[in-house]
Design a protein around this motif. Structure first.
Motif, PDB file in Angstrom:
ATOM      1  N   LEU A   1      27.973  -8.746  15.234  1.00 24.62           N
ATOM      2  CA  LEU A   1      26.982  -7.985  15.993  1.00 24.62           C
ATOM      3  C   LEU A   1      25.575  -8.188  15.452  1.00 24.62           C
ATOM      4  O   LEU A   1      24.610  -8.222  16.220  1.00 24.62           O
ATOM      5  CB  LEU A   1      27.339  -6.495  15.973  1.00 24.62           C
ATOM      6  CG  LEU A   1      26.458  -5.598  16.848  1.00 24.62           C
ATOM      7  CD1 LEU A   1      26.601  -5.965  18.319  1.00 24.62           C
ATOM      8  CD2 LEU A   1      26.798  -4.132  16.633  1.00 24.62           C
TER       9      LEU A   1
ATOM     10  N   ASP B   1      29.909  -0.584  17.628  1.00 27.56           N
ATOM     11  CA  ASP B   1      29.725  -0.971  19.028  1.00 27.56           C
ATOM     12  C   ASP B   1      30.934  -0.546  19.836  1.00 27.56           C
ATOM     13  O   ASP B   1      32.025  -0.292  19.288  1.00 27.56           O
ATOM     14  CB  ASP B   1      29.498  -2.477  19.156  1.00 27.56           C
ATOM     15  CG  ASP B   1      30.734  -3.290  18.820  1.00 27.56           C
ATOM     16  OD1 ASP B   1      31.329  -3.884  19.735  1.00 27.56           O
ATOM     17  OD2 ASP B   1      31.114  -3.340  17.636  1.00 27.56           O
TER      18      ASP B   1
ATOM     19  N   GLY C   1      25.623  -1.280  21.047  1.00 27.79           N
ATOM     20  CA  GLY C   1      25.838  -1.392  19.611  1.00 27.79           C
ATOM     21  C   GLY C   1      24.656  -0.886  18.820  1.00 27.79           C
ATOM     22  O   GLY C   1      23.536  -0.769  19.326  1.00 27.79           O
TER      23      GLY C   1
ATOM     24  N   THR D   1      21.495  -2.519  20.340  1.00 24.04           N
ATOM     25  CA  THR D   1      21.970  -3.691  21.071  1.00 24.04           C
ATOM     26  C   THR D   1      22.528  -3.312  22.430  1.00 24.04           C
ATOM     27  O   THR D   1      23.205  -2.290  22.563  1.00 24.04           O
ATOM     28  CB  THR D   1      23.065  -4.404  20.260  1.00 24.04           C
ATOM     29  OG1 THR D   1      22.545  -4.769  18.975  1.00 24.04           O
ATOM     30  CG2 THR D   1      23.542  -5.661  20.961  1.00 24.04           C
TER      31      THR D   1
ATOM     32  N   THR E   1      27.639  -1.611  11.190  1.00 28.27           N
ATOM     33  CA  THR E   1      27.516  -1.837  12.623  1.00 28.27           C
ATOM     34  C   THR E   1      28.569  -1.030  13.359  1.00 28.27           C
ATOM     35  O   THR E   1      29.678  -0.819  12.860  1.00 28.27           O
ATOM     36  CB  THR E   1      27.686  -3.323  12.984  1.00 28.27           C
ATOM     37  OG1 THR E   1      28.982  -3.778  12.558  1.00 28.27           O
ATOM     38  CG2 THR E   1      26.618  -4.173  12.319  1.00 28.27           C
TER      39      THR E   1
ATOM     40  N   ALA F   1      28.432  -7.188  21.435  1.00 33.81           N
ATOM     41  CA  ALA F   1      28.662  -5.746  21.598  1.00 33.81           C
ATOM     42  C   ALA F   1      29.701  -5.462  22.668  1.00 33.81           C
ATOM     43  O   ALA F   1      29.596  -5.929  23.803  1.00 33.81           O
ATOM     44  CB  ALA F   1      27.352  -5.050  21.935  1.00 33.81           C
TER      45      ALA F   1
END
Length: 310
Positions: free
Chosen positions: A36, A74, A85, A104, A72, A43
């Motif tokens: 990601l 997502d 994300g 994201t 991260t 994502a």
């Protein structure tokens, strides 16, 4: 003493030269668990809520060596047509540190056995350089004006990418930082000699089923940036009964690595990687260490997910 001198030289090179400063993106051996942050189109591609933490300590034994942490998360939305994300990261090397937040968005085109995604991301990061903390003289502070002021500034950036994946194959192309922000100099002013450069990432992988118990997963990552040589990571992991994995990696003109992964439960996976340097730095460090932790949860009525390789 050699370690202190070496660390000082590394920091000086990073602060000064345009070509050396070009390689700015944080490096991970387990990049397949940090996709990601490399490609925003990733994502939601795993079709579940997925959260991953990666902690890397590079060149153990060298004072001021890089230390990087990223988190991260997502998930797919809108009947899996959209992926959202979020990434939080901190990268520190010597007297410099960068902390950032990236959001994201990915639009996914669903196919019979695969999907094609296009992603965008936007983020903010804070760059700090504590020049006044550098001890240039053994018995007291130095009056060198190059280290007389600290740097503290915020950067904004955007990125884009495309990602194609099926159950057994993936291919992605991306540039997570398209804006070439000018870095501050030791005077606190901006200098065109030091700037952020756009990185281009090409990545791919495949799962080869040897039999019911063994699956081989080769993959690659190619990184290109102005002012630095082209770099490639090539690795292969052997999964045993979808529970345990062992693998190796080669990074061009840099490292060889060993990796292990454990699927502790359908929701939890942990991994560890060790890098041995192939450069002249191998005389000054005892390797690099990296830990990965991933948690996933099916979004449909607590559905238990099956093992996923990408």
């Amino acid at each position: 003493m050699r370690k202190i001198i070496l660390a000082t030289v590394i920091v000086a090179m990073l602060l000064g030269g345009k070509k050396v400063f070009a390689q700015q993106e944080a490096m991970y051996t387990q990049y397949m668990f940090n996709t990601l942050s490399i490609n925003p189109a990733y994502a939601g591609s795993r079709n579940v809520l997925s959260a991953t933490t990666l902690i890397r300590s590079q060149w153990t034994g060298i004072e001021g060596a890089p230390k990087t942490t990223t988190f991260t998360i997502d998930a797919p939305m809108n009947r899996k047509k959209v992926g959202l994300g979020l990434q939080v990261f901190k990268d520190k090397i010597g007297i410099m540190s960068t902390t950032g937040l990236v959001a994201t968005y990915a639009y996914r085109i669903r196919m019979d056995r695969a999907s094609l995604s296009f992603g965008l991301q936007g983020g903010i990061s804070q760059f700090r350089a504590n020049y006044t903390n550098v001890q240039l003289e053994p018995y007291g502070p130095s009056n060198d004006v190059a280290f007389g002021n600290n740097a503290n500034t915020n950067f904004y950036n955007v990125g884009a990418g495309a990602y194609y994946n099926s159950d057994k194959f993936y291919l992605g192309l991306s540039s997570p930082q398209l804006m070439q922000n000018v870095m501050p100099s030791y005077t606190g002013e901006q200098s065109k000699n030091n700037r952020q450069f756009s990185h281009i990432f090409l990545m791919g992988g495949y799962v080869l089923s040897l039999n019911d118990d063994f699956k081989l997963k080769p993959s690659f990552l190619v990184k290109a940036v102005k002012g630095a040589p082209l770099e490639g990571d090539i690795n292969a992991n052997l999964w045993i009964r979808n529970v345990f994995s062992v693998g190796a990696q080669y990074r061009t003109n840099a490292d060889v690595s060993g990796m292990v992964e454990f699927q502790i439960s359908p929701q939890i996976r942990v991994g560890y990687a060790y890098d041995h340097s192939l450069t002249d730095l191998q005389s000054y460090n005892s390797g690099s260490h990296e830990i990965m932790l991933r948690f996933e949860l099916g979004l449909d009525r607590n559905r238990v997910i099956s093992p996923r390789y990408f």
